[in-house]
Write a protein that holds these residues in place. Sequence first.
Motif, PDB file in Angstrom:
ATOM      1  N   GLY A 122       8.273   2.664  16.870  1.00 12.09           N
ATOM      2  CA  GLY A 122       8.253   3.339  16.842  1.00 12.09           C
ATOM      3  C   GLY A 122       9.819   4.008  18.081  1.00 12.09           C
ATOM      4  N   SER A 123      10.924   2.371  18.110  1.00 16.31           N
ATOM      5  CA  SER A 123      11.402   3.327  18.941  1.00 16.31           C
ATOM      6  C   SER A 123      12.964   4.022  19.154  1.00 16.31           C
ATOM      7  N   ASN A 214       7.603   9.054   5.031  1.00 19.84           N
ATOM      8  CA  ASN A 214       9.081   9.407   5.017  1.00 19.84           C
ATOM      9  C   ASN A 214       9.381  10.029   3.498  1.00 19.84           C
ATOM     10  N   TYR A 247       3.729  13.225   9.745  1.00 19.87           N
ATOM     11  CA  TYR A 247       5.140  12.195   9.696  1.00 19.87           C
ATOM     12  C   TYR A 247       5.678  11.955  11.410  1.00 19.87           C
ATOM     13  N   GLY A 249       6.617   9.000  12.462  1.00 21.01           N
ATOM     14  CA  GLY A 249       7.916   7.767  12.234  1.00 21.01           C
ATOM     15  C   GLY A 249       7.674   6.951  13.546  1.00 21.01           C
ATOM     16  N   PHE A 265      -1.847   7.755   4.917  1.00 19.77           N
ATOM     17  CA  PHE A 265      -0.451   7.324   5.580  1.00 19.77           C
ATOM     18  C   PHE A 265       0.596   6.177   4.663  1.00 19.77           C
ATOM     19  N   GLU A 286       2.692  -5.465  12.338  1.00 21.60           N
ATOM     20  CA  GLU A 286       2.058  -3.937  11.969  1.00 21.60           C
ATOM     21  C   GLU A 286       0.676  -3.964  10.772  1.00 21.60           C
TER      22      GLU A 286
HETATM   23  P1  AHG Z   1      10.518  -0.897  14.888  1.00 22.73           P
HETATM   24  O1  AHG Z   1       9.969   0.454  16.276  1.00 22.73           O
HETATM   25  O2  AHG Z   1       9.030  -1.445  16.077  1.00 22.73           O
HETATM   26  O3  AHG Z   1      10.675  -0.953  14.666  1.00 22.73           O
HETATM   27  O4  AHG Z   1       9.131   0.378  14.317  1.00 22.73           O
HETATM   28  C1  AHG Z   1       9.309   1.464  13.264  1.00 22.73           C
HETATM   29  C2  AHG Z   1       8.995   1.255  12.366  1.00 22.73           C
HETATM   30  C3  AHG Z   1       6.709   2.349  12.425  1.00 22.73           C
HETATM   31  O5  AHG Z   1       6.988   2.571  13.834  1.00 22.73           O
HETATM   32  C4  AHG Z   1       7.206   3.808  11.035  1.00 22.73           C
HETATM   33  O6  AHG Z   1       6.149   3.944  10.741  1.00 22.73           O
HETATM   34  C5  AHG Z   1       8.754   3.517  10.808  1.00 22.73           C
HETATM   35  O7  AHG Z   1       9.207   2.414  11.224  1.00 22.73           O
HETATM   36  C6  AHG Z   1       9.509   4.498  10.961  1.00 22.73           C
HETATM   37  O8  AHG Z   1      10.206   4.707   9.895  1.00 22.73           O
HETATM   38  P2  AHG Z   1      11.318   5.660   8.830  1.00 22.73           P
HETATM   39  O9  AHG Z   1      12.079   5.896   9.801  1.00 22.73           O
HETATM   40  O10 AHG Z   1      11.791   4.774   7.523  1.00 22.73           O
HETATM   41  O11 AHG Z   1      10.409   6.678   8.090  1.00 22.73           O
END
Ligand code: AHG
Length: 341
Positions: A122-123, A214, A247, A249, A265, A286
């Motif tokens: 979720g960075s 999303n 959502y 993210g 989800f 993941e």
């Molecule tokens: P990470 O930060 O490890 O790269 O993972 C991001 C992932 C996950 O946490 C989240 O469900 C998804 O990206 C969200 O993606 P969108 O912004 O495309 O919705």
Amino acid sequence: MSSDNIGITISNHLLLNQQQLSTGATGSYTRLLQALVLACKIIQRDVAKAGLVDVLGRAGSINVQGEEVQKLDELANTTVKRRLSTSGECCGLASEEEADIIEIPRQYPKGNYIVHFDPLDGSSNIDANVSIGTIFSIYRRITPSTNDISLLDMLQKGVEQVGAGYVIYGSSCILVFSTGQGVNGFTLDPSIGEFLLSHPNIKTPEKGKIYSINEGNYNYWDAPTKKYIDWVKTGYQEHKTHYTARYVGSLVADFHRNLLYGGIFLYPADLKDPKKPQGKLRLMCEANPLAYIVEQAGGLATTGKERILDIEPRHLHQRTPLIIGSPEDVRIYEDFISGKR
Ligand code: AHG
Ligand code: MN
Ligand code: MN
């Protein structure tokens, strides 16, 4: 684990669990989990003071996934790597942030465990103080320990996991994990620096009201996925459910909420980015760990056509569609994909 044990420390839980797992337990698995727990406590400390020291924002590089690396991604990656490498229990690691297998440096003793991890999930939410997390997935090596670690060891199916978990750095810091005997959640008491059992034997509801996806990607989905989401939103006459959308993210946060409250989800395949035809989420660090946890809690995880835990991995950073949550909700989605609905 019975609810009588609420409040016991994670160390005590691991020791009790170790006794239940096997009479010949050597403590290796417990030591591995304790190394992961310590790594997550360190990350929690770093995340909590992120706005005060210079660790917010971008690191200025692009990772193996083609995504921008945040400074906390790097910090978390280094922390997990260091704690696992020095635990003496691992023979190979793989991180979302690194292209290749991470070998254990020569100076440290090696063990039999392999860990895949997403150091910081979720960075994109870091700088806005929205919940983020760490995800891990544990396997045992299958090749002889005299050999170098190989892709055979690293690319086992999710069904071969011997444990998996995640931590959420949120309004509180919670660690949820399973060693194959149900799912337990521990909340960090910051005043004593210990994770205490707060959510024993988590079971996900059979059916939920939450859908998490999303929807900005709607135009890029396949027809059955569009049809399913349209049905969720407009099909009240048939399903008699007032669905609600949630959502964040951050996969960990979206998953954890739905695990507790019930729901589905979805991160399906989409045509948005030709380089990611299988959607965005990664199988090894993941999808597999969360699939293992959801099944242990009575839920399901699928691509729409195949159980996540049965996917034969071909490379470390393979992506997969992920549809995960309450069993009845996931089955309905599969019916849309197979054309039964
Ligand atoms: P990470 O930060 O490890 O790269 O993972 C991001 C992932 C996950 O946490 C989240 O469900 C998804 O990206 C969200 O993606 P969108 O912004 O495309 O919705
Ligand atoms: Mn992630
Ligand atoms: Mn990440």
